[in-house]
Design a protein around this motif. Structure first.
Motif, mmCIF file in Angstrom:
data_model
loop_
_atom_site.group_PDB
_atom_site.id
_atom_site.type_symbol
_atom_site.label_atom_id
_atom_site.label_comp_id
_atom_site.label_asym_id
_atom_site.label_seq_id
_atom_site.Cartn_x
_atom_site.Cartn_y
_atom_site.Cartn_z
ATOM 1 N N SER A 29 24.983 -15.244 114.166
ATOM 2 C CA SER A 29 24.761 -14.944 112.756
ATOM 3 C C SER A 29 24.150 -13.558 112.615
ATOM 4 O O SER A 29 23.395 -13.111 113.487
ATOM 5 N N SER A 49 30.705 -14.030 113.995
ATOM 6 C CA SER A 49 29.880 -13.864 112.796
ATOM 7 C C SER A 49 30.204 -12.546 112.105
ATOM 8 O O SER A 49 30.618 -11.578 112.737
ATOM 9 N N THR A 64 15.962 -19.506 110.321
ATOM 10 C CA THR A 64 16.992 -19.599 111.341
ATOM 11 C C THR A 64 17.085 -21.035 111.821
ATOM 12 O O THR A 64 16.165 -21.838 111.602
ATOM 13 N N ARG A 92 24.027 -24.785 110.010
ATOM 14 C CA ARG A 92 23.815 -23.780 108.961
ATOM 15 C C ARG A 92 22.558 -24.113 108.176
ATOM 16 O O ARG A 92 22.135 -25.272 108.114
ATOM 17 N N SER A 145 33.060 -17.623 110.084
ATOM 18 C CA SER A 145 32.252 -16.791 109.204
ATOM 19 C C SER A 145 33.101 -16.182 108.092
ATOM 20 O O SER A 145 34.258 -15.809 108.310
ATOM 21 N N ASP A 195 31.983 -22.420 107.332
ATOM 22 C CA ASP A 195 31.097 -21.484 106.641
ATOM 23 C C ASP A 195 31.427 -21.489 105.162
ATOM 24 O O ASP A 195 32.592 -21.592 104.772
ATOM 25 N N ASP A 218 22.068 -19.826 112.975
ATOM 26 C CA ASP A 218 22.316 -19.329 111.627
ATOM 27 C C ASP A 218 21.075 -18.633 111.093
ATOM 28 O O ASP A 218 19.957 -18.825 111.594
#
Length: 302
Positions: free
Chosen positions: A178, A135, A239, A273, A90, A50, A229
């Motif tokens: 997420s 997340s 997303t 991502r 995250s 991340d 994500d």
């Protein structure tokens, strides 16, 4: 960059300034300039899972407790290890210097831009096995914590960073991959590695007078295994999904007001991502990363 341009497979991405992106590829970070050219910024021993860019500081986390930070747009980096042997999926931060990331069941909190850390145990009062963290989302004095699959304590937890109080605002046995805030809503991307149980769900960021968060689900023409994500910019919300039986992951635009998600691109492998600047986005795909614009449906096949 061109309307549709491919890059190496990656595990994380965040936008920089003026159309630039930072892309976490195999054990390194690339700067993808707005003209489409690439520059390797740093080589690393572990994957970065991340990335976040805020107020000219880049933060990243990954495998084996790896924490990275650059305060000069990627020219130099601080690399350190937080006290966990697991993967940190995250990281979130704000302009005041608060940075939050996680171990398996703990939070790591910094109030000085990642220079020093304290460890929080948000689940210490729970009976039985603690849920693993997947997340994070930071909003004011709260960090919202999404868990991996857990039958008893899974879902989204709200942790008060000032009073160290923890409450669950969404019960869910699936993985919360997420979380972010879009308009007046908290939005979650959810699913499992088996079956077609993925959903995009949302609720009012400020709960009702009864102090309960009421969640609603967006509709989709096809069921996904897992949404992975979320990214938002100027009202554009996107997303990504895990790969399907054919090895294809998707990027979809989320329309909260219409309660629907609409596909706009595909990549080879998981769409780990995504980061966007209005309608333009760069998705970090497992085997191929793709930069494109959802106003033009460009599909990249494997």
């Amino acid at each position: 960059m061109r309307i549709s341009q491919c890059f190496s497979g990656a595990t994380a991405v965040t936008k920089g300034l003026n159309g630039d992106y930072f892309l976490a590829v195999d054990k390194g970070i690339l700067l993808i300039r707005k003209d489409g050219t690439e520059k390797t910024l740093i080589q690393l021993e572990n994957r970065i899972l991340d990335l976040t860019f805020i107020d000219s500081i880049i933060y990243g986390v990954g495998d084996n407790g790896t924490f990275i930070r650059s305060t000069d747009y990627g020219h130099t980096w601080d690399v350190s290890t937080l006290p966990t042997t697991g993967s940190m999926w995250s990281i979130c931060s704000n302009k005041n210097g608060t940075v939050v990331t996680h171990g398996n069941t703990v939070l790591f909190l910094s109030l000085d831009f990642g220079n020093t850390w304290k460890t929080l145990h948000p689940f210490q009062g729970l009976i039985g096995s603690k849920p693993s963290i997947r997340s994070l989302f930071l909003e004011g004095p709260y960090v919202f914590v999404g868990t991996k699959v857990h039958r008893l304590h899974g879902g989204i937890w709200r942790v008060d960073l000032e009073h160290y109080e923890t409450i669950r605002i969404k019960k869910d046995t699936r993985m919360i991959a997420s979380i972010l805030k879009h308009k007046q809503y908290i939005v979650s991307a959810t699913g499992t590695c088996k079956g077609h149980k993925g959903t995009i769900e949302y609720c009012q960021a400020t709960p009702t007078f009864s102090q309960t968060y009421e969640w609603e689900t967006c509709e989709s023409d096809c069921q996904e295994g897992c949404y992975l994500d979320l990214s938002e910019s100027d009202g554009y919300l996107y997303t990504t999904t895990s790969q399907d039986e054919k090895g294809v992951g998707k990027v979809l635009r989320v329309y909260i007001d219409e309660k629907k998600v609409v596909p706009c691109a595909i990549v080879h492998g998981h769409g780990w991502r995504v980061s966007n600047q209005q309608s333009e986005f760069l998705v970090a795909g497992l085997y191929t990363s793709l930069y494109t614009n959802s106003q033009f449906q460009h599909f990249i096949n494997h």
